[in-house]
Motif scaffolding. Structure first.
Motif, PDB file in Angstrom:
ATOM      1  N   PHE A  60       0.859  -1.183   0.000  1.00  0.00           N
ATOM      2  CA  PHE A  60       0.000   0.000   0.000  1.00  0.00           C
ATOM      3  C   PHE A  60       0.899   1.237   0.000  1.00  0.00           C
ATOM      4  O   PHE A  60       1.794   1.347   0.837  1.00  0.00           O
ATOM      5  CB  PHE A  60      -0.897   0.004   1.247  1.00  0.00           C
ATOM      6  N   TRP A  62       1.656   4.071   1.309  1.00  0.00           N
ATOM      7  CA  TRP A  62       1.343   4.920   2.464  1.00  0.00           C
ATOM      8  C   TRP A  62       1.905   6.327   2.331  1.00  0.00           C
ATOM      9  O   TRP A  62       1.264   7.293   2.749  1.00  0.00           O
ATOM     10  CB  TRP A  62       1.846   4.277   3.756  1.00  0.00           C
ATOM     11  N   HIS A 123      -1.798  -6.893  -7.849  1.00  0.00           N
ATOM     12  CA  HIS A 123      -2.236  -6.566  -6.484  1.00  0.00           C
ATOM     13  C   HIS A 123      -3.565  -5.816  -6.548  1.00  0.00           C
ATOM     14  O   HIS A 123      -3.671  -4.659  -6.136  1.00  0.00           O
ATOM     15  CB  HIS A 123      -1.168  -5.730  -5.770  1.00  0.00           C
ATOM     16  N   ALA A 125      -6.545  -6.156  -5.000  1.00  0.00           N
ATOM     17  CA  ALA A 125      -7.213  -5.735  -3.756  1.00  0.00           C
ATOM     18  C   ALA A 125      -6.570  -4.476  -3.183  1.00  0.00           C
ATOM     19  O   ALA A 125      -7.275  -3.534  -2.798  1.00  0.00           O
ATOM     20  CB  ALA A 125      -7.180  -6.870  -2.736  1.00  0.00           C
ATOM     21  N   VAL A 126      -5.248  -4.447  -3.154  1.00  0.00           N
ATOM     22  CA  VAL A 126      -4.545  -3.262  -2.636  1.00  0.00           C
ATOM     23  C   VAL A 126      -4.862  -2.054  -3.509  1.00  0.00           C
ATOM     24  O   VAL A 126      -5.128  -0.957  -3.007  1.00  0.00           O
ATOM     25  CB  VAL A 126      -3.015  -3.503  -2.556  1.00  0.00           C
ATOM     26  N   LEU A 128      -7.510  -1.488  -5.380  1.00  0.00           N
ATOM     27  CA  LEU A 128      -8.897  -1.033  -5.215  1.00  0.00           C
ATOM     28  C   LEU A 128      -9.103  -0.310  -3.888  1.00  0.00           C
ATOM     29  O   LEU A 128      -9.810   0.694  -3.825  1.00  0.00           O
ATOM     30  CB  LEU A 128      -9.864  -2.198  -5.373  1.00  0.00           C
ATOM     31  N   VAL A 129      -8.488  -0.823  -2.826  1.00  0.00           N
ATOM     32  CA  VAL A 129      -8.581  -0.137  -1.528  1.00  0.00           C
ATOM     33  C   VAL A 129      -7.956   1.250  -1.629  1.00  0.00           C
ATOM     34  O   VAL A 129      -8.530   2.248  -1.191  1.00  0.00           O
ATOM     35  CB  VAL A 129      -7.914  -0.976  -0.414  1.00  0.00           C
ATOM     36  N   TYR A 130      -6.784   1.317  -2.220  1.00  0.00           N
ATOM     37  CA  TYR A 130      -6.080   2.592  -2.391  1.00  0.00           C
ATOM     38  C   TYR A 130      -6.877   3.545  -3.278  1.00  0.00           C
ATOM     39  O   TYR A 130      -7.011   4.735  -2.971  1.00  0.00           O
ATOM     40  CB  TYR A 130      -4.703   2.306  -2.996  1.00  0.00           C
ATOM     41  N   ALA A 132     -10.084   3.694  -3.723  1.00  0.00           N
ATOM     42  CA  ALA A 132     -11.255   4.218  -3.010  1.00  0.00           C
ATOM     43  C   ALA A 132     -10.864   5.073  -1.806  1.00  0.00           C
ATOM     44  O   ALA A 132     -11.493   6.102  -1.528  1.00  0.00           O
ATOM     45  CB  ALA A 132     -12.135   3.062  -2.554  1.00  0.00           C
ATOM     46  N   ALA A 133      -9.845   4.657  -1.077  1.00  0.00           N
ATOM     47  CA  ALA A 133      -9.493   5.335   0.181  1.00  0.00           C
ATOM     48  C   ALA A 133      -8.901   6.728  -0.031  1.00  0.00           C
ATOM     49  O   ALA A 133      -9.136   7.623   0.782  1.00  0.00           O
ATOM     50  CB  ALA A 133      -8.514   4.472   0.973  1.00  0.00           C
ATOM     51  N   THR A 134      -8.157   6.924  -1.095  1.00  0.00           N
ATOM     52  CA  THR A 134      -7.479   8.210  -1.282  1.00  0.00           C
ATOM     53  C   THR A 134      -8.449   9.375  -1.449  1.00  0.00           C
ATOM     54  O   THR A 134      -8.331  10.365  -0.721  1.00  0.00           O
ATOM     55  CB  THR A 134      -6.476   8.134  -2.451  1.00  0.00           C
TER      56      THR A 134
END
Length: 156
Positions: A60, A62, A123, A125-126, A128-130, A132-134
């Motif tokens: 991720f 970060w 990667h 899943a990572v 997609l999370v990134y 959406a999260a950003t």
């Protein structure tokens, strides 16, 4: 109506306002200069963060995530400070700090490249999370920093 090339018909009551003409270079020059200077400062700060906290391949991102979140929080504070609390601030403060420094510091272009690299490396899943999260974190940081700044100033 005038006969010259630059003549315009006279305005009458009820006419819509005319579009504002672009400011001459002598008015735009200082704004462009402070945005460029601020952008260099912000980009160097972001580059330094990347050197201090590199992201491992497939992990991720970060550093980019936190840089964008922190930059968005700073934009929230800045907008309250300059627009609401100090509307008489020098006209170059907002372009220098907001567009220049914080625009150079935040890096949504790197965000998209990070997502592409994560996807290309499998990667999903990572990525997609990134992905959406950003933007969620960015919006929450702007909103909460602006709200907190207003609250702090209200009590002082």
């Amino acid at each position: 109506m005038g006969s010259g090339m630059g003549s315009r018909p006279a305005r009458t009551v009820g006419d819509p306002p005319r579009p504002r003409r672009a400011a001459p270079l002598r008015e735009q020059g200082p704004v462009v200069a402070v945005v460029a200077l601020g952008g260099v400062i912000g980009a160097f700060a972001r580059y330094g963060a990347g050197l201090l906290w590199p992201t491992a391949t497939g992990a991720f991102p970060w550093t980019t995530f936190l840089v964008n979140a922190a930059g968005c929080a700073a934009i929230g504070v800045l907008m309250v400070a300059v627009v609401e609390r100090r509307p008489s601030a020098h006209r170059l403060v907002r372009p220098f700090l907001g567009t220049g420094v914080l625009g150079g510091f935040t890096t949504f272009s790197t965000y998209t490249v990070d997502v592409q690299r994560l996807l290309a490396a499998g990667h999903v899943a990572v990525a997609l999370v990134y992905l959406a999260a950003t933007p969620v974190a960015a919006l929450l940081c702007v909103w909460s920093a602006a709200a907190l700044t207003r609250r702090v100033w209200r009590t002082t």
